[in-house]
Structure formats: structure tokens, C-alpha cells
Design an enzyme around this catalytic site. Sequence first.
Site, short mmCIF file in Angstrom:
data_model
loop_
_atom_site.label_atom_id
_atom_site.label_comp_id
_atom_site.label_asym_id
_atom_site.label_seq_id
_atom_site.Cartn_x
_atom_site.Cartn_y
_atom_site.Cartn_z
CE LYS A 74 6.00 -7.92 21.76
NZ LYS A 74 5.20 -8.40 22.85
NE ARG A 123 5.56 -14.22 20.03
CZ ARG A 123 6.48 -14.62 20.90
NH1 ARG A 123 7.06 -13.74 21.69
NH2 ARG A 123 6.84 -15.88 20.95
CB ILE A 183 0.75 -5.68 18.90
CG1 ILE A 183 0.04 -6.92 18.36
CG2 ILE A 183 1.35 -4.84 17.78
CD1 ILE A 183 0.78 -7.76 17.38
CG ASN A 202 -7.14 -10.21 19.15
OD1 ASN A 202 -6.79 -11.23 18.56
ND2 ASN A 202 -7.40 -10.20 20.45
CG HIS A 261 -10.90 -11.92 23.80
ND1 HIS A 261 -9.71 -12.45 24.23
CD2 HIS A 261 -11.76 -12.02 24.84
CE1 HIS A 261 -9.85 -12.85 25.48
NE2 HIS A 261 -11.08 -12.60 25.87
#
Length: 187
Positions: free
Chosen positions: A61, A87, A89, A103, A105
Site C-alpha cells: 500500500k 480505500r 488512506i 472525505n 460521508h
Amino acid sequence: MVKVAVLASGSGSNFEKIVLGEENYKVELLIVDREKAYALERGKNLGVQGIYVNPKSFSSKGKYEEKIIELLEEREIEWIFLAGYMRIISKTLLEKYPERIVNIHPSYLPKFPGKRAIEDAYENKVSETGVTIHYVDEGVDTGKIIAQEKIKIDSGWTLDNLQEEVHRVEHRLYPQIIKKLVEENKK
Ligand code: GRF
């Protein structure tokens, strides 16, 4: 103009609204982790460069995120907005962009974190849910909250009705908050 990037995995409706809301920022780059993400099509139509980075072609990753960092640094990107990016982070990217990864949501956090937030709210028959914009940390939808808006759920609504309402709020709120963040954090 402050350069920003969007990371997405799917449809990209929020990505599109972020591009259409450009004022004090410019979306320089879209990165997707799925070859067939519809967001790429939207990017083409909007004239935004879209790049598919296949996580499976990296040994870890960290290496995958290093590739993302390379793409961001080449373009002097200052902010990263996740819009349906599926994904977690990791430290590699988080440490390069402290308090610069955000982000959206589809619930009123801390209620209903995770991938099924709208369904979970609907199935739990709660009377309200909402939308949250937050900084990203290593957890699942746990970072510091930047903005939230509540949505009252009408008892006659179908799941589709709720989904539409959540997206309507997201599409208005995300570009608005991005403008504000960029304005408040100008160098
Ligand atoms: C949005 O509901 C967002 O809150 C969530 O994933 C969805 C992405 O939708 N994280 P889209 O790809 O922007 O249409």
C-alpha cells in the site's frame, strides 16, 4: 488558483459537482483505483485529467501511495478530496498531506460509519441522518469533523428517496465547504 485532486472509485457524481463548483480552486487531477470507474468518463467530459492507478500492481500500500504522491507533486496539488474512494488512506499519504485530505460521508457521523451508511440509517428506521465532511485519518470515517448537515427522514420514503436526498445535500455541501477550506488556508 489552488490546485486540488479528487480520488474516487465509482460513479463520481460528487467529483463532477466539485469540478462544476470551481472558483478559488481548480481540479487538476482525478485519480481512480478502478479501471471502470464511471468518474473517468465524467472527467473526460469535463476536461479533467483522469488517471487509473491499479493498487494491485504495487507490492504494498505504501508503494501504491508513493505513486499517488508522485502524481500529486508533479502537479503541485495542495488538497486531496475523497469522493466515493473506497480505500483506507495510510500513513504514507497522510503524513505528506497533514490536514489536507478530506472525505465526504453519507451520514451524520459518528452514526453509521462504513460503506453502507445510507442503507444502515434506512434499515434502522431512524428519523434523521445526514452528511459529514471530515479530515481523513487512519480510521474508517473517524477524522476530525469539518461540517455536517442533518436530513430528516420522512416515514414514507423508500431507500431510493433517501439516497437521492443524501446525494442532493452532498452535491451542494461539498463544493461549498471546499471553497471555504481553500479560502481559510491560503498561504
Ligand atoms: C457518496 O455518497 C459519498 O458520500 C460516499 O460515496 C458516495 C460516492 O458517490 N463516500 P459518487 O461516486 O460521488 O457518485
